[in-house]
Design an enzyme around this catalytic site. Structure first.
Site, PDB file in Angstrom:
ATOM      1  CG  HIS A 307      52.797  75.332  65.020  1.00  0.00           C
ATOM      2  ND1 HIS A 307      52.487  76.586  65.479  1.00  0.00           N
ATOM      3  CD2 HIS A 307      52.256  74.453  65.887  1.00  0.00           C
ATOM      4  CE1 HIS A 307      51.820  76.457  66.613  1.00  0.00           C
ATOM      5  NE2 HIS A 307      51.660  75.192  66.888  1.00  0.00           N
ATOM      6  CG  ASP A 365      49.921  67.106  67.279  1.00  0.00           C
ATOM      7  OD1 ASP A 365      49.683  68.251  66.870  1.00  0.00           O
ATOM      8  OD2 ASP A 365      49.486  66.658  68.346  1.00  0.00           O
TER       9      ASP A 365
END
Ligand code: SDX
Length: 431
Positions: A307, A365
């Site tokens: 991320h 996700d």
């Protein structure tokens, strides 16, 4: 840096004092708005890794702590104690709703869930195997052609109606995209169902029989919507803000956000992560994929890991993992091999030096696809659900931008490395 109010920029005889702006929490910022006019320099920050594009009061992420706050409330508290409509009200208005405020908000959203009947014709122009995100881009953009009474962005009343319409109609559009892809009739929304129940009904119900919504599944889906609702100035939110900064109507701006979210590095990662887990197939194949993810010569990345901001565990992934366990056991699929592969992949990756050194943790996700697959959604619908949930964040950020006194059209500059000016060459002089 604790109490700095300014920094000094020096370049030869040039000396410029730049103000430091302080936030309520998180890093302070150096206000460089005068830098070019006073020094002739631009700043250079491809991907905006060190650039604040705006002031915002909506969402805050502490990437090192793995903390996510919506209007100051922790995502863990909200995911467990509130529902998506409460969280939507909070993101839009800045405070959790009272009982009366929530009832009115839910009623406003409920009575905007139907689409203009002519919009149903747009679906018929797509191939049945069109990706639902292609349909979402098209139909959300087409809303600009139907709701002219809520496109004047300078009218606060119209902004509220457009915001409610977008939040209310995204589930209807997403469900219609799914129904169209499988050749089943569209299901009209029902006003007696909650937001998440209604979406499940429109997606999996059929006109031929009663559809019983599972409260556990509806609660899990509602929680997934909360976890995906907003996330500071991520790529798709920045897209919505940039589109909105030109004065484009909210439906066009959200359609631009849908398009950006589709990318596999962003909202498309949930679909890509599940496809990756299916490709890995069984735990003994995990080492091969870990090695591929580490190789500089292989473009493969572990989808659902890493991320831009979180350099710790994504707090949404933690809630998602707990939700996955409860949904899979409720649905009697808790020995789902994909979930086993996911758990083992996470365990191996988190102990691998490469992932530790690069601070690559599971993100939102990583587990969402497993839950959505268990509920019955095809992988192609995963990002459409992300867009459905993120619409409230896009709309909240869009409203904040429009009402920001510093509001102006966004127009980044560049470092030009192309050809200096040169004379034209006639065709017979070339080559
Ligand atoms: C979302 O911004 C948001 O807030 C997004 C989001 C939201 O709610 O809006 O949180 C939603 O988009 C979550 C992220 C979903 N994407 C994925 O899961 C795709 C896989 N992840 C990567 O593509 C990547 O981690 C990004 C795009 C998410 C972040 O990339 P960055 O911050 O630009 O970092 P990078 O690509 O420069 O990677 C840093 C290093 C690189 O190695 P070096 O070049 O330094 O040697 O880490 C490596 C990368 O190769 N790396 C990975 C990896 N992610 C980064 N290596 C293997 N597998 C990965 N998943």
């Amino acid at each position: 840096m604790a109490d700095k109010t300014s920094v000094v920029f020096e370049d030869g005889d040039k000396r410029l004092t730049l103000p430091v702006k302080k936030g309520s929490i998180g890093p302070d910022v150096i206000d460089v708005r005068k830098l070019y006019n006073e020094t002739g320099y631009f700043t250079f920050d491809p991907g905006f890794t060190s650039t604040a594009s705006c002031e915002s009061e909506i969402t805050y992420i502490d990437g090192d702590k793995g903390e996510l706050l919506y209007r100051g409330y922790s995502i863990d508290d909200l995911a467990i104690n509130a529902d998506f409509m409460e969280v939507s009200y909070l993101l839009l208005n800045g405070e959790l709703p009272t009982v009366g405020e929530k009832e009115k908000f839910v009623s406003n959203i409920t009575y905007h869930t139907m689409l203009h009947e002519q919009l149903a014709f747009f679906f018929r122009g797509f191939r049945r195997d069109a990706h639902p995100m292609a349909v979402m881009c098209g139909v959300v953009g087409a809303m600009s052609a139907f709701y002219h009474d809520s496109t004047d962005i300078m009218d606060p009343r119209q902004r509220v109606i457009a915001s409610h319409r977008l939040i209310a109609k995204m589930p209807t559009i997403a469900a219609m995209a799914y129904k169209y892809s499988i050749g089943q009739p569209f299901m009209y929304p029902r006003n007696d169902l909650s937001y998440s129940e209604n979406f499940l009904y429109m997606t999996f119900g059929v006109p031929c029989e009663q559809y019983q919504v599972s409260p556990t599944v509806a609660r899990a889906l509602d929680r997934i919507f909360t976890l995906h609702a907003d996330h500071e100035q991520n790529a798709s939110t920045s897209t919505v803000r940039l589109a909105g900064s030109s004065g484009a109507n909210p439906f066009a701006c959200v359609a631009a956000g849908v398009a950006c979210l589709w990318g596999p590095a962003h909202g498309g990662a949930n679909e890509a992560a599940l496809n990756m887990l299916q490709e890995i197939g069984r735990p003994e194949r995990i080492p091969e994929y870990i090695e591929r993810a580490k190789s500089k010569d292989d473009p493969f990345r572990l989808m659902g890991f890493g991320h831009r901001v979180y350099k710790n565990y994504d707090p949404r992934a933690k809630v998602m993992q707990e939700t996955a366990s409860s949904v899979l056991s409720e649905l009697g699929v808790d020995n789902d091999p994909l979930f086993q592969v996911a758990r083992e992949l996470e365990r191996i990756a988190l102990s691998d030096e490469y992932f530790i050194e690069k601070k690559l943790y599971p993100n939102v996700d990583f587990y969402s696809g497993i839950i959505l697959k268990a509920i019955g959604f095809p992988t192609t619908m995963f990002t459409a659900l992300f867009a459905l949930a993120r619409t409230v964040g896009w709309v909240a950020q869009w409203n904040e931008m429009i009402t920001d006194p510093a509001y102006k059209i966004g127009r980044p500059r560049q470092l030009y490395t192309g050809q200096p000016r040169r004379p034209f060459v006639a065709m017979d002089q070339r080559g």
